[in-house]
Scaffold this motif. Structure first.
Motif, PDB file in Angstrom:
ATOM      1  N   VAL A   4       4.579   5.968   0.285  1.00  0.00           N
ATOM      2  CA  VAL A   4       3.860   6.276   1.263  1.00  0.00           C
ATOM      3  C   VAL A   4       4.273   6.181   2.582  1.00  0.00           C
ATOM      4  CG1 VAL A   4       2.890   4.058   1.058  1.00  0.00           C
ATOM      5  CG2 VAL A   4       1.402   5.735   2.076  1.00  0.00           C
ATOM      6  N   GLY A   5       4.053   7.101   3.318  1.00  0.00           N
ATOM      7  CA  GLY A   5       4.427   7.100   5.040  1.00  0.00           C
ATOM      8  C   GLY A   5       3.337   7.254   5.734  1.00  0.00           C
ATOM      9  N   TRP A   6       4.444   7.615   7.401  1.00  0.00           N
ATOM     10  CA  TRP A   6       3.321   7.803   7.910  1.00  0.00           C
ATOM     11  C   TRP A   6       3.414   7.963   9.585  1.00  0.00           C
ATOM     12  CZ3 TRP A   6       3.354   3.406   5.293  1.00  0.00           C
ATOM     13  CH2 TRP A   6       3.480   2.434   6.054  1.00  0.00           C
ATOM     14  N   ARG A   7       3.070   8.797  10.399  1.00  0.00           N
ATOM     15  CA  ARG A   7       3.515   8.968  11.358  1.00  0.00           C
ATOM     16  C   ARG A   7       2.702   9.461  12.665  1.00  0.00           C
ATOM     17  NH1 ARG A   7       8.222  13.763  11.896  1.00  0.00           N
ATOM     18  NH2 ARG A   7       9.087  12.129  10.799  1.00  0.00           N
ATOM     19  N   LEU A   8       2.119   9.140  14.113  1.00  0.00           N
ATOM     20  CA  LEU A   8       1.249   8.627  14.224  1.00  0.00           C
ATOM     21  C   LEU A   8       1.348   8.628  15.606  1.00  0.00           C
ATOM     22  CD1 LEU A   8      -2.367   6.479  12.526  1.00  0.00           C
ATOM     23  CD2 LEU A   8      -1.500   8.940  12.381  1.00  0.00           C
ATOM     24  N   ALA A   9       1.071   9.271  16.517  1.00  0.00           N
ATOM     25  CA  ALA A   9       0.850   9.546  18.345  1.00  0.00           C
ATOM     26  C   ALA A   9       0.992   9.213  18.662  1.00  0.00           C
ATOM     27  CB  ALA A   9       0.084  10.850  18.810  1.00  0.00           C
ATOM     28  N   GLY A  60       0.242   9.990   4.397  1.00  0.00           N
ATOM     29  CA  GLY A  60      -0.239   9.974   2.738  1.00  0.00           C
ATOM     30  C   GLY A  60       1.238  10.073   1.765  1.00  0.00           C
ATOM     31  N   LEU A  61       1.559  11.286   0.898  1.00  0.00           N
ATOM     32  CA  LEU A  61       2.651  10.223   0.274  1.00  0.00           C
ATOM     33  C   LEU A  61       2.794  12.172   0.032  1.00  0.00           C
ATOM     34  CD1 LEU A  61      -0.428   9.220  -2.421  1.00  0.00           C
ATOM     35  CD2 LEU A  61       1.296   7.972  -1.279  1.00  0.00           C
ATOM     36  N   HIS A  62       4.660  11.127  -0.851  1.00  0.00           N
ATOM     37  CA  HIS A  62       5.905  12.511  -0.677  1.00  0.00           C
ATOM     38  C   HIS A  62       6.573  12.355  -1.789  1.00  0.00           C
ATOM     39  CE1 HIS A  62       8.600  15.549   0.243  1.00  0.00           C
ATOM     40  NE2 HIS A  62       8.948  14.775   0.763  1.00  0.00           N
ATOM     41  N   GLN A  63       7.322  12.313  -2.416  1.00  0.00           N
ATOM     42  CA  GLN A  63       8.067  12.300  -3.329  1.00  0.00           C
ATOM     43  C   GLN A  63       9.789  12.982  -2.870  1.00  0.00           C
ATOM     44  OE1 GLN A  63       6.418  14.391  -6.888  1.00  0.00           O
ATOM     45  NE2 GLN A  63       5.845  12.602  -7.789  1.00  0.00           N
ATOM     46  N   PRO A  64      10.576  12.006  -2.203  1.00  0.00           N
ATOM     47  CA  PRO A  64      11.439  11.847  -1.766  1.00  0.00           C
ATOM     48  C   PRO A  64      13.049  11.963  -2.419  1.00  0.00           C
ATOM     49  CG  PRO A  64      11.399   9.843  -1.469  1.00  0.00           C
ATOM     50  CD  PRO A  64       9.840  10.489  -2.044  1.00  0.00           C
ATOM     51  N   GLU A  65      13.906  13.183  -2.005  1.00  0.00           N
ATOM     52  CA  GLU A  65      14.584  13.486  -3.280  1.00  0.00           C
ATOM     53  C   GLU A  65      16.159  12.795  -2.890  1.00  0.00           C
ATOM     54  OE1 GLU A  65      14.690  17.667  -3.880  1.00  0.00           O
ATOM     55  OE2 GLU A  65      12.939  17.564  -4.933  1.00  0.00           O
ATOM     56  N   ASP A  66      16.944  12.480  -3.831  1.00  0.00           N
ATOM     57  CA  ASP A  66      17.990  12.310  -3.128  1.00  0.00           C
ATOM     58  C   ASP A  66      18.141  10.727  -2.424  1.00  0.00           C
ATOM     59  OD1 ASP A  66      18.743  14.491  -4.682  1.00  0.00           O
ATOM     60  OD2 ASP A  66      19.127  15.496  -2.305  1.00  0.00           O
ATOM     61  N   LEU A  67      17.351   9.884  -3.100  1.00  0.00           N
ATOM     62  CA  LEU A  67      17.495   7.834  -2.296  1.00  0.00           C
ATOM     63  C   LEU A  67      18.426   7.761  -3.523  1.00  0.00           C
ATOM     64  CD1 LEU A  67      14.680   8.435  -0.011  1.00  0.00           C
ATOM     65  CD2 LEU A  67      16.602   8.739   0.278  1.00  0.00           C
ATOM     66  N   PRO A  68      18.723   6.672  -3.206  1.00  0.00           N
ATOM     67  CA  PRO A  68      19.685   5.824  -4.178  1.00  0.00           C
ATOM     68  C   PRO A  68      18.070   5.120  -5.491  1.00  0.00           C
ATOM     69  CG  PRO A  68      20.253   4.669  -1.599  1.00  0.00           C
ATOM     70  CD  PRO A  68      18.887   6.042  -2.030  1.00  0.00           C
TER      71      PRO A  68
END
Length: 181
Positions: free
Chosen positions: A95-100, A80-88
């Protein structure tokens, strides 16, 4: 806000259920799944991460969705989607993912990420979305390229120590116009 549910041919990207926590903890404890993160997560850390994901989804209606395979309703991980903070390159939406591991190599991450991008550019009206990973994570970079994302620049992840082997990262980006093509 009621969280959105997305559907693809083989997947449902949905709000999280309490029953997702155990398989989520198992994938976060898997050293191979967590190879490109600082360390596998303990159960408490995994549950805390799930709590943060659920809270964000409840606040904004979208985020890192739990991914479920349609054919057997199995929890696969998140995309899904995320708004990361404190990155350059912040502010941005990633958009990110983590699957088994049993779900690797089947095109699920690409399929679910494509649905997430469609939501980002359609319902959210974003002009671009980023993705990033450790330089050594070639599998995730392959997903980024299959999504039509282009390599933008390397950067050092600011949350990792200077001498950490995962500190060197790459940034990919896709624009609304490129995704529409």
């Amino acid at each position: 806000m009621t969280p959105v549910t997305l559907h693809t041919t083989r997947l449902v990207l949905r709000p999280w259920l309490d029953s997702d926590r155990q398989p989520f903890a198992a994938l976060n404890a898997d050293p191979e799944v967590m190879r490109y993160f600082p360390a596998p997560l303990l159960r408490e850390e995994s549950d805390a991460m799930a709590d943060r994901i659920v809270l964000l989804m409840e606040r904004q209606g979208w985020g890192f969705w739990a991914v479920e395979r349609t054919q057997d309703k199995s929890f696969m991980g998140f995309v899904g989607l995320h708004q990361p903070e404190d990155l350059p390159f912040s502010p941005c939406t990633e958009v990110g993912w983590r699957l088994a591991r049993p779900y690797w190599g089947c095109g699920y991450a690409t399929e679910a990420a494509r649905a997430s991008l469609s939501f980002a550019f359609g319902q959210l009206g974003l002009s671009s979305v980023v993705a990033f990973t450790a330089v050594s994570n070639t599998r995730s970079q392959g997903v980024m390229r299959r999504l039509g994302m282009t390599l933008e620049s390397p950067f050092d992840h600011p949350r990792l120590p200077d001498d950490h082997p995962l500190r060197p990262h790459v940034l990919y980006r896709i624009t609304h116009d490129r995704f529409a093509r």
